[in-house]
Design an enzyme around this catalytic site. Structure first.
Site, PDB file in Angstrom:
ATOM      1  N   VAL A   1       0.837  -1.201   0.000  1.00 39.72           N
ATOM      2  CA  VAL A   1       0.000   0.000   0.000  1.00 39.72           C
ATOM      3  C   VAL A   1       0.876   1.257   0.000  1.00 39.72           C
ATOM      4  O   VAL A   1       0.569   2.245  -0.680  1.00 39.72           O
ATOM      5  CB  VAL A   1      -0.968   0.005   1.208  1.00 39.72           C
ATOM      6  CG1 VAL A   1      -1.776   1.301   1.259  1.00 39.72           C
ATOM      7  CG2 VAL A   1      -1.901  -1.201   1.149  1.00 39.72           C
ATOM      8  N   CYS A   2       1.957   1.215   0.748  1.00 47.20           N
ATOM      9  CA  CYS A   2       2.817   2.393   0.933  1.00 47.20           C
ATOM     10  C   CYS A   2       3.285   3.038  -0.371  1.00 47.20           C
ATOM     11  O   CYS A   2       3.206   4.265  -0.496  1.00 47.20           O
ATOM     12  CB  CYS A   2       4.007   2.045   1.820  1.00 47.20           C
ATOM     13  SG  CYS A   2       3.532   1.394   3.441  1.00 47.20           S
ATOM     14  N   PRO A   3       3.768   2.251  -1.358  1.00 55.13           N
ATOM     15  CA  PRO A   3       4.246   2.934  -2.566  1.00 55.13           C
ATOM     16  C   PRO A   3       3.136   3.661  -3.315  1.00 55.13           C
ATOM     17  O   PRO A   3       3.394   4.685  -3.948  1.00 55.13           O
ATOM     18  CB  PRO A   3       4.857   1.814  -3.412  1.00 55.13           C
ATOM     19  CG  PRO A   3       4.311   0.547  -2.866  1.00 55.13           C
ATOM     20  CD  PRO A   3       3.992   0.806  -1.425  1.00 55.13           C
TER      21      PRO A   3
ATOM     22  N   ILE B   1       3.023   7.038  -1.560  1.00 51.88           N
ATOM     23  CA  ILE B   1       4.226   7.837  -1.812  1.00 51.88           C
ATOM     24  C   ILE B   1       4.190   8.406  -3.231  1.00 51.88           C
ATOM     25  O   ILE B   1       4.448   9.594  -3.445  1.00 51.88           O
ATOM     26  CB  ILE B   1       5.490   7.000  -1.576  1.00 51.88           C
ATOM     27  CG1 ILE B   1       5.588   6.603  -0.099  1.00 51.88           C
ATOM     28  CG2 ILE B   1       6.740   7.750  -2.031  1.00 51.88           C
ATOM     29  CD1 ILE B   1       6.581   5.492   0.191  1.00 51.88           C
TER      30      ILE B   1
END
Length: 181
Positions: free
Chosen positions: A50-52, A55
């Site tokens: 999920v993080c990328p 970002i």
């Protein structure tokens, strides 16, 4: 957890930026005001799923934030070397050209009150901080649900009007004007 009206802790945190050279113990001073707004957003962990998406989403709006005198600052509890490796491994992340705080000591996450003790990582927290380093907006998501960077930009726009903004207000729309008594 720190909230609206609280000052952001004036900590110096290791930072990683770019992919051209290995991290060399650079620090980011959160106590500096520079007369700009700050958008500080935490993700739980590098090399995840999920993080990328978040970002990259924030990175695509970097110029829009800059147009509003706001600096974009990403952060996780990973080290600067892990940030560097992740950026080098993914072209979209490499293009997310803004400071990534390496809060592996977890000092800032703990001070903000966003550390998930069980997992040992920060929640997906977003702080909009005014030029005096006072928090004006906070959102926190659980570990599995991504944020909407466009909504962060919309809230920044509303905060910067210093007016009463109705639900779903967007830049260019009328603000609320109370009737004179």
């Amino acid at each position: 957890m720190l909230s609206v009206g609280d000052k952001i802790p004036a900590l110096k945190i290791p930072v990683q930026q770019g992919t051209s050279q290995l991290p060399a113990d650079e620090m980011y001073d959160l106590g500096e005001t520079d007369g700009k707004w700050k958008i500080l957003f935490y993700w739980p962990k590098d090399f995840t799923f999920v993080c990328p998406t978040e970002i990259v989403g924030y990175g695509e709006l970097k110029d829009d934030f800059a147009d509003r005198d706001a600096v974009l600052i990403g952060a996780s509890t990973d080290t600067s070397h892990v940030h560097f490796a992740w950026r080098r491994s993914d072209e979209q992340l490499a293009n997310a050209d803004f400071p990534w705080l390496a809060d592996n000591s977890k000092k800032l996450a703990e001070a903000l009150g966003i550390l998930n003790e069980e997992e040992g990582v920060a929640y997906r927290a977003t702080f909009i901080i005014d030029p005096d380093n006072v928090i004006q907006h906070v959102t926190v998501n659980g570990l599995n649900v991504g944020r909407n960077p466009t909504e962060t930009l919309r809230v920044l726009d509303a905060l910067q009007t210093d007016e009463l903004c109705p639900c779903n207000w967007t830049e260019g729309e009328e603000v609320l004007k109370p009737a004179a008594a």
